[in-house]
Design an enzyme around this catalytic site. Structure first.
Site: not given
Lengths: 395, 303
Positions: A164, A290, A324
């Site tokens: 990620c 994030h 995400h």
């Protein structure tokens, strides 16, 4: 060891597509209006009804015939984002030359969605489908010949894949290569596509929310997965919406999937970004977190931000818009940060109200007009990989 | 610690090549547990054409030692991660680098492909939950994560791929890090065999190699080891000489990262050499030039 101070690099053009829209204009309009791009999982992904995702909202045009071997959902999303940048890329090629423009992209999924279809076909028929090859359909780098070919770019080209944080790392690599002198410009960004493996993998980790995700909210219930692409053109010199000032990278050296509880690695990455640009915490006006929407991640990141910047720091979490996007998340959120700087606002952290009182930062729960001098965009990943990209206003 | 402040600059440009100092090597492929055994294969006979199993358990005593990883973890990780940890440790030791302070870059084309295939198989049952461990062990930076935890290394790291240009682009990424003052660096290249059905008949042996790199001319990055003195090398876009054609065993030729072993081979020989890093490109692409071994007349060369 002292890291070299590298010159800021102008972001001269950017492009986005994700659950919020098929074009940068649609995505920007959604960001300004607090309009989430999350919705039910499309039937072709195979989890219809079981998950909320950030899926591309329209049909994806097929690739031109010469790229037929590479024609996956992943490559189509990349090509869609690339098409918008045709003009700026032609201008950059005229200025620097095609061989002096690098292509550095991040992904976590690559064409795994294609391999899911191919594997099922093999189970049913005993052979792989005609259209499938592991080299052109599955491989993480299969999108490179498509992007380089469509754009006519011939500089160094590679994919970074650190889960990620993948497409946040590309900004660090590009700034270094421009500093090194191996290129004068770089097309950087990230692309990821929805597939069963990531959806069911995160379900297995018990962090998937069935409802739209609510990062930093007291009512959070986990993450949603999204897909999309974001591309930025970085040039040694030029005019654009924002500048890449510096990137800080670190490793937690703690656990494969859990962040360090006090956000030690996250803080280290943010500190290294500030040091790289010669800025202090007071020079930063907001943080694009994030902010995935799990209690563990939000709390570690909130602690790190509060420790470095103080509890008053404005924090925006944008995964309530897109889900995400894993390997595409880093570049998407750097682009969001650049748009916020260029258009003088900080977006609402959609879904964050009511904020979690245990997180000591100021989460933006509504649209705010704000002139930002510099902002940090955070991306954290499996393996304890942390990246903080420091974006500044144009010079 | 300083590594000399960078190897090039924007003002000078890369026309004369990107200079690097090669300080150490690591290597593992079935039958060859380190660089020394590989360098002696022409004398002792080639073993790499022997059947090359891909699971660490099937390799038995021939499996990579990977002593960097805790024993419990070592048994649960893929051959890819074990190979990567093994060659990283070899390169770090031979260069005398501090393992907690080195920046490590991992290059692989198909990454944790065998773990990924296990997950693809598990997905066929819509009701079966996916193993969380297999899921997080399928990411391209799996070895990077485990090695950073095992060595308590808090520097950044990365995992990359560029298909058959993976070695070339890995070296360029390292050159960028060193120029930015983030060296010394270790480049790890590791590639497992492709499993069926994804392989569709492709077959090659697994391999891993690592290159410990520092700024050209840097003197204080670590002790020069006994088994390999430092080599000055340059990444160039057009070679002045004829690039070497490495003699690789047939079992390794199909491996998309086979060039990493060819580079090891050249680095182990004392003379100047040049290797094409992108022979698959029509225009030739990047090459690496190695100067004659710095200590070629010294005692290390005689050993």
């Amino acid at each position: 060891m002292l890291a070299a101070r590298m010159r800021p690099v102008p972001i001269t053009a950017l492009s986005l597509c994700n659950g919020m829209g098929m074009t940068t204009a649609e995505v920007l309009a959604g960001l300004r209006a607090g309009r989430s791009g999350l919705g039910p999982c499309p039937p072709e992904i195979g989890l219809a009804g079981a998950a909320t995702v950030g899926a591309m909202p329209g049909p994806l045009p097929p690739l031109p015939a010469e790229f037929a071997a590479y024609d996956t959902r992943q490559a189509r999303i990349a090509a869609l984002a690339l098409a918008e940048l045709a003009g700026p890329i032609e201008r950059a090629k005229g200025r620097w030359g095609a061989r002096r423009i690098a292509v550095i992209l991040g992904t976590s999924t690559g064409g795994i969605g294609a391999s899911e279809l191919a594997y099922a076909h093999h189970q049913a028929h005993g052979v792989l489908p005609d259209w499938y090859s592991v080299e052109t359909s599955h491989a993480l780098d299969a999108v490179l010949p498509v992007v380089c070919g469509l754009a006519g770019l011939a500089g160094p080209a590679y994919m970074l894949s650190t889960a990620c944080s993948s497409s946040a790392k590309v900004f660090a690599a590009a700034q270094r290569l421009i500093h090194l002198g191996v290129c004068d410009a770089a097309l950087v960004g990230g692309v990821d596509s929805l597939c069963q493996l990531t959806l069911r993998g995160f379900a297995g980790l018990e962090v998937l929310s069935a409802a739209p995700c609510r990062p930093f909210s007291a009512l959070r219930a986990g993450i949603n997965i999204g897909e999309g692409a974001a591309l930025c053109l970085l040039e040694r010199e030029g005019e654009g919406p924002a500048r890449l000032l510096a990137v800080g990278e670190s490793s937690d050296a703690f656990h494969m999937t859990s962040p360090h509880p006090e956000g030690l690695g996250a803080r280290l990455a943010m500190e290294r970004a500030l040091a790289g640009a010669g800025l202090s915490p007071g020079d930063v006006d907001h943080v694009n977190a994030h902010g995935t929407g799990t209690r563990q991640n939000d709390s570690a990141e909130g602690a790190a931000i509060a420790a470095l910047f103080g509890p008053g720091m404005r924090v925006v979490a944008t995964k309530g818009y897109t889900g995400h996007q894993l390997g595409a998340a880093g570049a998407t959120e750097v682009a969001f940060t650049a748009l916020a700087i260029a258009h003088g606002f900080v977006p609402e952290s959609v879904g964050a109200a009511p904020p979690d009182p245990e997180i000591a930062v100021r989460v933006t729960t509504q649209f705010e007009a704000l002139i930002t001098r510099a902002a940090i965009s955070n991306s954290f990943a499996f393996g304890g990989s942390n990246v903080s990209v420091l974006v500044g206003a144009p010079a | 610690m300083s590594d000399g402040g960078g190897i090039s600059s924007a003002e000078r440009g890369p026309e004369r090549g990107l200079g690097l100092s090669l300080r150490g090597l690591g290597l593992w492929t079935p039958g060859y547990p380190d660089a020394l055994s590989w360098s002696q294969r022409h004398v002792r006979g080639d073993r790499s054409n022997e059947a090359a199993p891909s699971a660490p358990s099937a390799l038995g005593a021939d499996a990579p030692r990977a002593e960097l990883l805790p024993p419990m973890l070592r048994r649960r990780t893929s051959l890819l991660t074990r190979m990567a940890a093994e060659v990283a440790a070899q390169a770090i030791a031979s260069a005398g680098f501090d393992r907690a302070e080195v920046t490590t870059i991992y290059g692989s084309v198909y990454g944790e492909i065998r773990t990924t295939l296990d997950l693809l198989a598990a997905l066929q049952d819509p009701a079966a939950p996916l193993s969380p461990t297999k899921f997080h062990n399928s990411v391209h930076n799996t070895a990077a994560g485990y090695v950073s935890i095992a060595t308590q290394n808090r520097r950044g790291n990365a995992a990359l791929t560029a298909g058959r240009s993976t070695l070339a682009m890995g070296l360029i990424e390292c050159a960028g890090l060193i120029a930015a003052g983030q060296g010394p660096t270790v480049l790890v290249i590791a590639e497992e065999t492709l499993p069926e059905p994804l392989a569709a008949g492709r077959s090659y042996a697994p391999l891993a190699a690592a290159f410990a790199l520092a700024a050209a001319g840097a003197t204080d990055v670590g002790a020069v080891p006994g088994d390999m003195s430092s080599r000055t090398c340059r990444l160039v876009q057009a070679s002045r000489g004829d690039p070497a054609v490495p003699r690789l065993p047939a079992a390794l030729l199909g491996n998309p990262c086979a060039l990493a072993l060819a580079l090891c081979e050249l680095a182990l020989q004392p003379g100047a050499a040049c290797l094409s890093l992108e022979p698959h490109l029509p225009a030739g692409g990047w090459c690496i030039e190695l100067d004659a071994r710095d200590g070629a007349k010294g005692p290390e060369a005689a050993a």
